[in-house]
Design an enzyme around this catalytic site. Structure first.
Site, PDB file in Angstrom:
ATOM      1  N   GLY A 120      -1.163  17.071  34.726  1.00 34.90           N
ATOM      2  CA  GLY A 120      -1.428  16.748  36.124  1.00 34.90           C
ATOM      3  C   GLY A 120      -0.339  15.928  36.785  1.00 34.90           C
ATOM      4  CD  GLU A 134      -4.124  20.294  27.561  1.00 29.97           C
ATOM      5  OE1 GLU A 134      -3.869  21.089  28.464  1.00 29.97           O
ATOM      6  OE2 GLU A 134      -5.108  19.547  27.570  1.00 29.97           O
ATOM      7  CG  ASN A 142      -9.864  22.018  31.475  1.00 31.58           C
ATOM      8  OD1 ASN A 142     -10.981  21.994  31.984  1.00 31.58           O
ATOM      9  ND2 ASN A 142      -9.331  20.967  30.870  1.00 31.58           N
ATOM     10  CB  SER A 153       2.828  20.205  34.663  1.00 30.11           C
ATOM     11  OG  SER A 153       2.202  18.989  35.003  1.00 30.11           O
ATOM     12  CD  GLU A 194      -8.053  15.414  32.294  1.00 28.82           C
ATOM     13  OE1 GLU A 194      -9.032  16.168  32.484  1.00 28.82           O
ATOM     14  OE2 GLU A 194      -6.888  15.716  32.655  1.00 28.82           O
ATOM     15  CE  LYS A 239      -7.392  19.207  33.524  1.00 28.38           C
ATOM     16  NZ  LYS A 239      -6.246  18.323  33.478  1.00 28.38           N
ATOM     17  CG  HIS A 275      -8.756  17.795  28.133  1.00 27.38           C
ATOM     18  ND1 HIS A 275      -8.351  16.752  28.938  1.00 27.38           N
ATOM     19  CD2 HIS A 275      -8.019  18.871  28.492  1.00 27.38           C
ATOM     20  CE1 HIS A 275      -7.407  17.204  29.766  1.00 27.38           C
ATOM     21  NE2 HIS A 275      -7.195  18.478  29.512  1.00 27.38           N
TER      22      HIS A 275
HETATM   23  P1  13P Z   1      -2.441  20.534  34.452  1.00 27.65           P
HETATM   24  O1  13P Z   1      -2.077  21.978  34.268  1.00 27.65           O
HETATM   25  O2  13P Z   1      -3.077  20.247  35.788  1.00 27.65           O
HETATM   26  O3  13P Z   1      -1.280  19.627  34.137  1.00 27.65           O
HETATM   27  O4  13P Z   1      -3.572  20.210  33.368  1.00 27.65           O
HETATM   28  C1  13P Z   1      -3.380  20.556  32.046  1.00 27.65           C
HETATM   29  C2  13P Z   1      -4.639  20.347  31.324  1.00 27.65           C
HETATM   30  O5  13P Z   1      -5.087  19.229  31.118  1.00 27.65           O
HETATM   31  C3  13P Z   1      -5.388  21.534  30.877  1.00 27.65           C
HETATM   32  O6  13P Z   1      -6.421  21.177  30.034  1.00 27.65           O
END
Ligand code: 13P
Length: 249
Positions: free
Chosen positions: A172, A166, A9, A212, A96, A11, A94
């Site tokens: 992140g 997640e 992803n 992560s 976010e 983003k 997601h």
């Molecule tokens: P990270 O791998 O940067 O923690 O992000 C995970 C994520 O949100 C994938 O959709």
């Protein structure tokens, strides 16, 4: 069918030339044929990415879509638009999107319905926040997210759904769920599906872990029996790191 999957992803990262550079690097990598690989660039670069990867075994997927067929929804993109450039899969729910764009379970149920009605596959994301876990509510939160957005579906719809757990506190942050925490939750998710739809459906669900995941921890996480792969954020922006994860099964 339960399937090993690693999805990147991206983003809101990578402009057009960065997208082209990363795809060129990804195309030089190799992976086992029993692992499905997906990348999700931003909307502006989906078409270029799709064209560049047309002959490859990397699927280009979308990060989001709107639930309506078309109409007065300024700034939004429909399933039909994605389909028209060859995109078959969309990430929905997601954390976010939930946190920054107020996407709740009811809205996500509509998006899931729209994607499935357009014969798209959905990577459906969910996961608890840190406060939920500290309070011991992580299973209740995850169960309600799954029920509210997916349990109106017929069993047959689940062949087009991949689940992605997640935990928000691990996204992140560099802090990952331990392999045991991931396994415990994935087992719970599989059981939640089995209780509603029967054991065969639960056993066949592909359930990805996200938060992560890095080359250093992917192998241990993917070795857990109920973890079928990963949804990767930061580490998906580097071809070598991403493929170290893809090849960690
Ligand atoms: P990270 O791998 O940067 O923690 O992000 C995970 C994520 O949100 C994938 O959709």
């Amino acid at each position: 069918m339960r399937q090993n999957i690693v999805a990147g992803n991206w983003k809101m990262n990578n402009d057009l030339s960065q997208t082209e550079t990363l795809i060129t690097a990804l195309k030089k990598q190799k992976h086992r044929s029993d692992v499905e690989v997906m990348i999700a660039p931003s909307f502006t670069n989906l078409w270029n990415a799709f064209e560049a990867l047309r002959q490859s075994d990397i699927e280009v997927v979308a990060q989001n879509m709107h639930f309506a067929e078309n109409g007065a929804y300024t700034g939004e993109v429909s399933a039909a638009m994605l389909k028209s450039i060859g995109i078959q899969t969309v990430i929905l729910g997601h954390s976010e999107r939930r946190a920054y764009f107020n996407e709740d379970d009811a809205l996500l149920a509509k998006k899931v319905d729209a994607a499935l009605a357009n014969d798209m596959r959905v990577v459906f994301c969910f996961g608890e926040e840190l406060a939920d876990r500290k309070a011991g509510n992580e299973e209740a939160v995850v169960e309600s997210q799954i029920k509210n957005a997916l349990f109106h579906l017929e069993a047959s719809a689940f062949k087009n759904i991949v689940l992605a757990y997640e935990p928000v506190w691990a996204i992140g942050t560099g802090e990952t769920a331990s392999p045991e925490q991931a396994q415990d939750m994935h087992k719970f998710i599989r059981e939640t599906l089995s209780n509603k739809y029967g054991k065969a459906l639960g056993d066949n669900m592909s359930i990805l872990y996200g938060g992560s995941v890095k080359p250093a921890n992917a192998k241990e996480i993917f070795s857990k029996p109920d973890v079928d792969g990963g949804l990767i954020g930061g580490a998906a922006l580097n071809a070598a790191d991403f493929y170290a994860i893809v090849n960690a099964f």
